[in-house]
Structures are given as structure tokens and as C-alpha cells.
Scaffold this motif. Structure first.
Motif, PDB file in Angstrom:
ATOM      1  N   ASP A 140       0.814  -1.227   0.000  1.00 25.90           N
ATOM      2  CA  ASP A 140       0.000   0.000   0.000  1.00 25.90           C
ATOM      3  C   ASP A 140       0.845   1.274   0.000  1.00 25.90           C
ATOM      4  OD1 ASP A 140      -1.892  -1.903   0.225  1.00 25.90           O
ATOM      5  OD2 ASP A 140      -2.630  -1.348   2.199  1.00 25.90           O
ATOM      6  N   SER A 141       1.910   1.268  -0.795  1.00 26.64           N
ATOM      7  CA  SER A 141       2.743   2.476  -0.870  1.00 26.64           C
ATOM      8  C   SER A 141       3.197   2.719  -2.305  1.00 26.64           C
ATOM      9  CB  SER A 141       3.970   2.343   0.044  1.00 26.64           C
ATOM     10  OG  SER A 141       4.884   1.416  -0.510  1.00 26.64           O
ATOM     11  N   LEU A 142       3.545   3.994  -2.565  1.00 26.96           N
ATOM     12  CA  LEU A 142       4.160   4.394  -3.835  1.00 26.96           C
ATOM     13  C   LEU A 142       5.617   4.706  -3.521  1.00 26.96           C
ATOM     14  CD1 LEU A 142       3.935   5.432  -6.851  1.00 26.96           C
ATOM     15  CD2 LEU A 142       3.520   7.680  -5.869  1.00 26.96           C
ATOM     16  N   ARG A 143       6.527   4.093  -4.242  1.00 25.60           N
ATOM     17  CA  ARG A 143       7.957   4.327  -3.997  1.00 25.60           C
ATOM     18  C   ARG A 143       8.627   4.835  -5.266  1.00 25.60           C
ATOM     19  NH1 ARG A 143       9.706   2.088   0.863  1.00 25.60           N
ATOM     20  NH2 ARG A 143       8.132   0.790   1.852  1.00 25.60           N
ATOM     21  N   ARG A 144       9.706   5.580  -5.063  1.00 19.59           N
ATOM     22  CA  ARG A 144      10.431   6.163  -6.199  1.00 19.59           C
ATOM     23  C   ARG A 144      11.880   5.697  -6.148  1.00 19.59           C
ATOM     24  NH1 ARG A 144       9.657  11.179  -9.386  1.00 19.59           N
ATOM     25  NH2 ARG A 144       7.753  11.550  -8.205  1.00 19.59           N
ATOM     26  N   ALA A 188      14.544   6.313   0.498  1.00 18.44           N
ATOM     27  CA  ALA A 188      13.967   5.845   1.762  1.00 18.44           C
ATOM     28  C   ALA A 188      12.493   6.240   1.894  1.00 18.44           C
ATOM     29  CB  ALA A 188      14.765   6.402   2.934  1.00 18.44           C
ATOM     30  N   GLU A 189      12.084   7.360   1.217  1.00 22.79           N
ATOM     31  CA  GLU A 189      10.702   7.844   1.394  1.00 22.79           C
ATOM     32  C   GLU A 189       9.715   6.999   0.597  1.00 22.79           C
ATOM     33  OE1 GLU A 189      12.925  10.463  -0.320  1.00 22.79           O
ATOM     34  OE2 GLU A 189      13.823  10.217   1.669  1.00 22.79           O
ATOM     35  N   SER A 190       8.481   6.966   1.091  1.00 22.26           N
ATOM     36  CA  SER A 190       7.402   6.344   0.328  1.00 22.26           C
ATOM     37  C   SER A 190       6.120   7.130   0.593  1.00 22.26           C
ATOM     38  CB  SER A 190       7.222   4.882   0.728  1.00 22.26           C
ATOM     39  OG  SER A 190       6.730   4.807   2.046  1.00 22.26           O
ATOM     40  N   VAL A 191       5.184   7.050  -0.345  1.00 23.04           N
ATOM     41  CA  VAL A 191       3.897   7.737  -0.187  1.00 23.04           C
ATOM     42  C   VAL A 191       2.866   6.689   0.222  1.00 23.04           C
ATOM     43  CG1 VAL A 191       2.141   9.147  -1.339  1.00 23.04           C
ATOM     44  CG2 VAL A 191       4.549   9.349  -2.033  1.00 23.04           C
ATOM     45  N   PRO A 192       2.285   6.762   1.446  1.00 23.95           N
ATOM     46  CA  PRO A 192       1.273   5.769   1.832  1.00 23.95           C
ATOM     47  C   PRO A 192      -0.012   5.978   1.023  1.00 23.95           C
ATOM     48  CG  PRO A 192       1.549   7.418   3.565  1.00 23.95           C
ATOM     49  CD  PRO A 192       2.554   7.739   2.509  1.00 23.95           C
ATOM     50  N   LEU A 193      -0.600   4.879   0.563  1.00 16.65           N
ATOM     51  CA  LEU A 193      -1.776   4.982  -0.313  1.00 16.65           C
ATOM     52  C   LEU A 193      -3.093   4.712   0.422  1.00 16.65           C
ATOM     53  CD1 LEU A 193      -0.340   3.105  -3.431  1.00 16.65           C
ATOM     54  CD2 LEU A 193      -0.437   5.567  -3.053  1.00 16.65           C
ATOM     55  N   THR A 208      -6.772   2.771  -6.310  1.00 21.59           N
ATOM     56  CA  THR A 208      -6.687   1.783  -5.228  1.00 21.59           C
ATOM     57  C   THR A 208      -8.060   1.135  -5.082  1.00 21.59           C
ATOM     58  OG1 THR A 208      -7.378   3.187  -3.385  1.00 21.59           O
ATOM     59  CG2 THR A 208      -5.066   3.338  -4.052  1.00 21.59           C
ATOM     60  N   VAL A 209      -8.147   0.136  -4.223  1.00 19.34           N
ATOM     61  CA  VAL A 209      -9.406  -0.587  -4.033  1.00 19.34           C
ATOM     62  C   VAL A 209     -10.535   0.365  -3.630  1.00 19.34           C
ATOM     63  CG1 VAL A 209     -10.490  -2.425  -2.673  1.00 19.34           C
ATOM     64  CG2 VAL A 209      -8.157  -2.674  -3.428  1.00 19.34           C
ATOM     65  N   LYS A 210     -10.177   1.463  -2.925  1.00 20.73           N
ATOM     66  CA  LYS A 210     -11.217   2.357  -2.398  1.00 20.73           C
ATOM     67  C   LYS A 210     -11.384   3.655  -3.178  1.00 20.73           C
ATOM     68  CE  LYS A 210     -10.684   0.839   2.386  1.00 20.73           C
ATOM     69  NZ  LYS A 210     -10.057   1.172   3.674  1.00 20.73           N
ATOM     70  N   GLU A 211     -10.282   4.173  -3.769  1.00 20.33           N
ATOM     71  CA  GLU A 211     -10.366   5.533  -4.324  1.00 20.33           C
ATOM     72  C   GLU A 211      -9.395   5.728  -5.482  1.00 20.33           C
ATOM     73  OE1 GLU A 211      -9.476   7.947  -0.903  1.00 20.33           O
ATOM     74  OE2 GLU A 211      -7.580   6.937  -0.566  1.00 20.33           O
ATOM     75  N   LEU A 212      -9.571   6.868  -6.141  1.00 18.13           N
ATOM     76  CA  LEU A 212      -8.675   7.289  -7.211  1.00 18.13           C
ATOM     77  C   LEU A 212      -7.846   8.441  -6.660  1.00 18.13           C
ATOM     78  CD1 LEU A 212      -8.379   6.339 -10.124  1.00 18.13           C
ATOM     79  CD2 LEU A 212      -9.987   8.095 -10.825  1.00 18.13           C
ATOM     80  N   LEU A 213      -6.506   8.266  -6.661  1.00 17.84           N
ATOM     81  CA  LEU A 213      -5.629   9.266  -6.038  1.00 17.84           C
ATOM     82  C   LEU A 213      -4.890  10.068  -7.103  1.00 17.84           C
ATOM     83  CD1 LEU A 213      -3.944   6.963  -3.367  1.00 17.84           C
ATOM     84  CD2 LEU A 213      -5.670   8.683  -2.906  1.00 17.84           C
ATOM     85  N   ILE A 252       1.072  14.539  -7.070  1.00 19.90           N
ATOM     86  CA  ILE A 252       2.011  15.364  -7.854  1.00 19.90           C
ATOM     87  C   ILE A 252       3.320  15.384  -7.088  1.00 19.90           C
ATOM     88  CG2 ILE A 252       2.487  17.635  -8.844  1.00 19.90           C
ATOM     89  CD1 ILE A 252      -0.530  18.038  -9.139  1.00 19.90           C
ATOM     90  N   GLY A 253       4.411  14.990  -7.792  1.00 14.33           N
ATOM     91  CA  GLY A 253       5.686  14.838  -7.086  1.00 14.33           C
ATOM     92  C   GLY A 253       5.535  13.668  -6.128  1.00 14.33           C
ATOM     93  N   ASP A 254       5.767  13.938  -4.833  1.00 17.82           N
ATOM     94  CA  ASP A 254       5.594  12.882  -3.832  1.00 17.82           C
ATOM     95  C   ASP A 254       4.510  13.239  -2.827  1.00 17.82           C
ATOM     96  OD1 ASP A 254       7.441  11.101  -4.849  1.00 17.82           O
ATOM     97  OD2 ASP A 254       9.127  12.098  -3.884  1.00 17.82           O
ATOM     98  N   SER A 255       3.573  14.116  -3.218  1.00 15.84           N
ATOM     99  CA  SER A 255       2.529  14.470  -2.242  1.00 15.84           C
ATOM    100  C   SER A 255       1.133  14.268  -2.827  1.00 15.84           C
ATOM    101  CB  SER A 255       2.703  15.926  -1.779  1.00 15.84           C
ATOM    102  OG  SER A 255       2.475  16.793  -2.847  1.00 15.84           O
ATOM    103  N   LYS A 256       0.246  13.742  -1.993  1.00 20.68           N
ATOM    104  CA  LYS A 256      -1.145  13.500  -2.401  1.00 20.68           C
ATOM    105  C   LYS A 256      -1.854  14.826  -2.572  1.00 20.68           C
ATOM    106  CE  LYS A 256      -2.148   9.244   0.012  1.00 20.68           C
ATOM    107  NZ  LYS A 256      -2.890   8.632   1.082  1.00 20.68           N
TER     108      LYS A 256
END
Length: 607
Positions: A383-387, A401-406, A426-431, A434-438
Motif C-alpha cells: 500500500d505504498s508508492l515508492r520512487r 527511503a521515502e514512500s507515499v502511503p496509499l 486503489t481498491v477504495k479511491e482514485l488518487l 504530484i511529485g511525492d505528495s497526495k
């Protein structure tokens, strides 16, 4: 339209902790063999990017060995079947099939005259069998050991002998033909894992999980002595003799390999392979001037005697099913990810694979896109987005090291190159990220399966398990819903054409449907439905003229937008394996990945 398989970037050996793996070598020293799933993989030792794959077994293959003549390969599987097939023809014609034991085969050995063969493993009524390779007629029996047999070897010179290594800690010796039990050797205190004769048959060595290696006389089977004291701190998984018989290569669970001088029984070279669990060494092969070892991670190391701490070449790739595929915008690099979270970057021109390092997902990757600067975005079922970012220009990315929790499990992602915007379903929503921020999210009332965005119109297409394609419009960071397109099965993949004129969607009902993006009506009145099972993935050629589709039916079909009645079927593109990802390298080359862990490049010329 004709097609051809240009390259196969082969899967790595399928490894299992605590289980030795057997590598086979070509008597002429040109190729080596290993197994993964239902496949036997033959790789060129000088140029490992050249690979051939045999896929005729119906269950997992455990071992494959060349005949001494080099004309045949015998492969044994988990059901106890042995297939003997030809190496000369591209089709690998089957010569014989036998069922010598009723359980998984662990090792195979041929007699020097190519006429007899012995197989061992875990049978219900016996642990091994000797037979004629032409007729399957029995030439003796393998008995005298009380537990499954892990390893076997045939003495290469007369009088013939067979030695076997068993999980009852013993080595057994058989004389023949016909082969009869002669004696057991009880030096090992844990499972005996490997036995191998030297090239002239004057000696044989045994290795076990007690970390010890013993040397015996090839004719009388008397103990000559112990090599090292003990040889390794962990269990010894495999041994292999040098071509001249003066040295022995061993590999161990203590994450090292070693070369031993047979005369002095002392170690001459120690290879430190790393400190992590996946650096345990589960197999080795001395083939001509090449010394190979296999790590628990599946990577194949070419050992360098002059620089023991760094292999001179490491073959990387996947040994688990590949779940997704992405292409670098410059089309010179292909990225693949498997369900264990391993991500590999492939150089298209050389076929060399490198693993993406750093803190990855550790489990299945469900979506992947590459950016202009060489970064890689991946989302996984953690459940994360990684770069992953390259440390220097042209280098393979390393995860930051950073990841964006989904917040919930991702089912698909797409990316706009020009403004670093990522859309994730995702199973619940469309996110919208932009960059690394929701930036925003839109709750979904259906279960999404895939997502695509058109950078020009900023239309977002989301495929659903509710048999519909749902369309949205992205305005900077907010999404508004639009029309819905009906299908007869769950939508499995959606893609906008590079020229933004079309949207193609495929579904579980075996169909592809092409829509015009002007009004989202059918682009032509033909339904594309030549697959015989669920269509998993679609991809557009760069010129927007052709579409490739990959299916559960193991085939790839190339469709033409201008001539919708024409298509090219690549049957059995990945034999016995569904196609899980496709991408076009250029207007005439397609790359495909499948559950067989292989990546294949196809040439599909324009008509």
C-alpha cells in the motif's frame, strides 16, 4: 505478417532455502543448464543473453543433465518423469519418456557411453533406479538407503560404479552392470547432499550439511581423507571438479565458495559472496575456464579467482512470476517486476539485467512507470508508492527511503511525463499525486482493475470489475466523472493511443474494444475477439497504428487500427504461461513478460 523471437532474457534458477540446486554443463563447455518451474533453461556460458527454453514438462522440473555426447538432455520433474530430448534441433524432439520413480527426481547421471542412466529422488517404493536410456530396461537396483537420495554420479570409466548421497547421512556405492549394492559410507553426520566423480574416475568426493567434504578412491571406495577441517562453517550444497581433476569447487550456506587443492586437501581460494541470507550459495559448476555459483536469491555468479571478493559477472533477473512491465521514455531500458517485489532494469541492446537496489516493496508490485530523468515509480501491495532514482546519469535507479502511503491496495497506476502527476487506482479511491505528495482523492463505488491517462485531453480511464470503463477528467488536481463504457466481462487493461485519438480496453470476456476519444463511440464496427481466454494486457505501438494484446491463453495478438480485419497471432509466446505485460520498443518490436519469469523481445514487421 510474420514474426520472430529476437531475444529471450531468461528466468533465473528457482531456489528454495535449505535445498541444493543442480546445474548441468554441456560436455563441450559452451552452455549450462538449470530449471525454473516447468522450464529447462539452456544458456550460453560466454554470452548468457543467448538462451533457449524447453517447456514440455507438465509440472515442476527439478534437474536437467546433458548426455556425455552432448546430443541429448535428460530432465526430471516433480512427478518422477524423465524426458530425454534432442539438443540439435530447435524443436527439441522428444526421444524417450520414462517414469522410473514415483516422486520428485533430485538428480540424474549418465554413463560415459550414453547408454545407461540413473535417477534418484523421493520415490514412494524406491529412491532411485538405473535403466537403459534407449529402452528404459532396468539394469540393477538402487537400494540400501532408508531416506530420499539427494545426489548421484556415474563413474566415467570402467569398471562402472554408481555413488549416491542420501538424507540418511550415508553415501552408497553400487557395482555393475547390472548394478548391485556394495557398501555404505557413514562419515557424514548430517544429510549427504552431493557426490561427484573426478573426470578420470580415480576419485569421488562427497559433501554434506555437516559442512564436511570427504574424498574416496574411485575404484575401491576407500576413504582417502577429509578436505579442510571442516571445509565450511555451514552446510555444503554442491561440489564440482576442475576439468583436470586437481581441484574441487564447493559452495555453502555459510555464504562462501571455495577452491580446494585435491593433493594437499587444503583450500587455495575463498570467495566471500556477501552477508545477507540471500547470499547463501546453493549450487556451483566448474565449466572449462568458468566457475559459476548460484545464490539463494537466484542470481548466477561468475567467480573470479584473481579477485575472490567480487564476481566478474553476475546474471540477474527474476525467478518468480513477473507481474508488470514498464518502458523508459527513451525506449532503451525495460523495467520488470515480479511478485516477490524484485525489480529488474534491462538494457535492450545487451540484454543485461540489473536489480533495483534500496528499500523496495518486499512483495508484489502492481504498477510501474518510468520518468524522463530515469527515475522509476512503483506501487505495491504494501500500500505504498515508492520512487527509485539513479545516483548518476545513465545508472540503474536505487529506491529512496521515502514512500507515499496509499491507504489501501493499489490496482493500477499511470503517469504524465510532463508535470510529474501520478494517478493511482486503489481498491477504495482514485488518487492524484504530484511529485511525492497526495493532492486529491475521489472515492470509488466499484472495484478498479487498471487506470490510464491521456496527457493531451487529461481524460482518465479506469477499468472496473463491474464490467465498465469509467471515464474522468483531471483538472490540475481535481477529478470529475464522465461517461461509462459497457463491457461483457471485467475490464482488465485500458490504454490511450500515443496520438490521443483512441482508447483501447480489454476484458475477461476475451475481447478488445477500440473507442474513438472524440465521443467514446466504437472506432470501427469490428469486435476483436480471437483470444481464447481472458485478455490481461494491451499496448500501443509508438505510431498509434497497431495494438498488441496478451492473454491467459499464452498468446500475443498484433492488431491493426487501419485494417481491423487483419491480425497476427504469436501462439505460445510464453508456453504454459499467461502473458502479464506488454510494451513496444519501436514500431516493429514488442517486449512481453509472463508468469514463467522470462522476458521476450519479438520482431513484428509491418505488413
Amino acid at each position: 505478417m510474420s514474426y520472430s523471437n529476437k531475444y529471450t532474457w531468461a528466468a533465473l534458477p528457482r531456489t528454495q532455502r535449505g535445498t541444493p540446486l543442480v546445474l548441468g554443463g554441456d560436455p563441450k563447455g559452451r552452455t549450462f543448464l538449470y530449471t525454473n518451474g516447468n522450464s529447462v533453461i539452456i544458456r550460453d556460458i560466454e554470452n548468457p543473453a543467448i538462451a533457449d527454453i524447453y517447456t514440455e514438462h507438465s509440472c515442476q522440473v527439478n534437474v536437467a543433465k546433458y548426455s556425455p555426447s552432448g546430443f541429448y538432455i535428460a530432465s526430471g520433474d516433480a512427478s518422477g518423469k524423465v524426458r530425454i530430448w534432442d539438443t540439435v534441433n530447435k524443436e527439441h524432439i522428444l526421444k524417450n519418456e520414462f517414469q522410473p520413480i514415483g516422486g520428485p527426481i533430485k538428480d540424474i547421471a549418465w554413463s560415459a557411453d550414453n547408454q545407461r542412466m540413473v535417477v534418484v529422488g523421493e520415490g514412494r517404493e524406491r529412491f532411485g533406479h538405473v535403466f537403459m536410456s534407449e529402452t528404459g530396461t532396468s539394469v540393477g537396483e538402487i537400494s540400501g538407503q532408508s531416506k530420499p537420495i539427494n545426489s548421484v554420479d556415474f563413474r566415467p570409466t570402467r569398471p562402472f560404479r554408481i555413488v549416491t548421497a542420501s538424507e540418511d547421512n550415508t553415501i552408497a556405492v553400487f557395482e555393475g552392470p547390472p548394478f548391485k549394492f556394495r557398501c555404505t559410507k557413514q562419515e557424514h553426520t548430517r544429510f549427504a547432499q552431493a557426490v561427484r566423480y573426478n573426470p578420470d574416475g580415480s576419485l569421488f568426493a562427497s559433501a554434506g550439511f555437516d559442512g564436511k567434504i570427504y574424498l574416496y578412491d574411485g575404484a575401491t571406495s576407500e576413504l582417502r581423507g577429509e578436505i579442510g577441517s571442516p571445509a565450511h562453517k555451514g552446510g555444503v550444497y554442491g561440489i564440482s571438479w576442475s576439468p583436470d581433476g586437481t581441484q574441487l569447487l564447493s559452495c555453502s550456506g555459510d555464504k562462501t565458495c571455495a577452491i580446494w587443492d585435491v593433493e594437499t586437501m587444503q583450500r587455495t581460494t575463498l570467495f566471500n559472496m556477501g552477508t545477507a541470507v540471500e547470499n547463501q550459495q546453493v549450487s556451483c559448476l566448474w565449466q572449462g575456464k568458468h566457475l559459476l555459483s548460484v545464490s539463494l536469491s537466484g542470481v548466477i555468479n561468475y567467480l573470479d579467482v584473481n579477485n575472490p571478493d567480487t564476481p566478474w559477472q553476475v546474471l540477474m533477473g527474476h525467478n518468480k512470476p513477473i507481474t508488470c512491465l514498464a518502458l523508459h521514455p527513451d525506449r532503451h531500458t525495460v523495467y520488470t517486476a515480479s511478485h516477490d517485489g524484485c525489480v529488474t532494469s534491462w538494457n535492450v541492446s545487451t540484454g543485461e539485467g540489473r536489480h533495483i537496489l534500496g528499500q523496495g516493496h518486499g512483495n508484489q508490485v502492481n504498477g510501474m512507470r518510468a520518468t524522463k530523468d530515469g527515475s522509476l515509480l512503483t506501487c505495491g501491495i504494501d500500500d505504498s508508492l515508492r520512487r527509485g532514482k539513479p545516483q548518476a546519469e545513465g545508472e540503474v535507479p536505487t529506491y529512496t527511503a521515502e514512500s507515499v502511503p496509499l491507504g489501501s491496495q493499489p490496482r493500477g497506476m499511470d503517469y504524465i511525463l510532463d508535470d510529474d502527476t501520478t494517478i493511482i487506482a486503489t481498491v477504495k479511491e482514485l488518487l492524484v499525486i504530484i511529485g511525492d505528495s497526495k493532492q486529491s482523492s475521489l472515492p470509488l463505488k466499484f472495484e478498479p482493475t487498471c487506470v490510464a491517462i491521456d496527457p493531451k485531453s487529461r481524460h482518465v480511464a479506469v477499468g472496473g470489475a463491474d464490467n465498465k470503463v469509467h471515464l474522468f477528467t483531471l483538472d490540475v488536481r481535481t477529478l470529475t466523472s464522465g461517461v461509462e463504457l459497457e463491457h461483457l466481462g471485467a475490464v482488465t487493461d485500458v490504454r490511450f493511443s500515443p496520438d490521443s485519438q483512441y482508447l483501447v480496453a480489454c476484458d475477461a470476456n476475451r475481447k478488445l474494444i477500440l473507442y474513438s476519444t472524440e465521443d467514446y463511440k466504437l472506432a470501427h464496427n469490428k469486435e476483436w475477439g480471437f483470444h481464447t481466454a481472458r485478455v490481461n494486457c494491451v499496448a500501443w505501438s509508438p505510431d498509434s497504428k497497431r495494438i498488441a494484446s496478451g492473454s491467459l491463453d499464452t498468446s500475443i495478438i498484433i492488431w491493426s487500427v487501419d485494417a481491423p480485419a487483419k491480425h497476427t497471432i504469436i501462439k505460445n509466446a510464453h508456453p504454459q504461461s499467461q502473458i502479464t505485460g506488454l510494451a513496444w520498443l519501436d514500431d516493429e518490436s514488442v517486449v512481453s513478460v509472463g508468469q514463467d519469469a522470462n522476458t521476450r523481445v519479438w520482431t513484428v514487421p509491418k505488413a
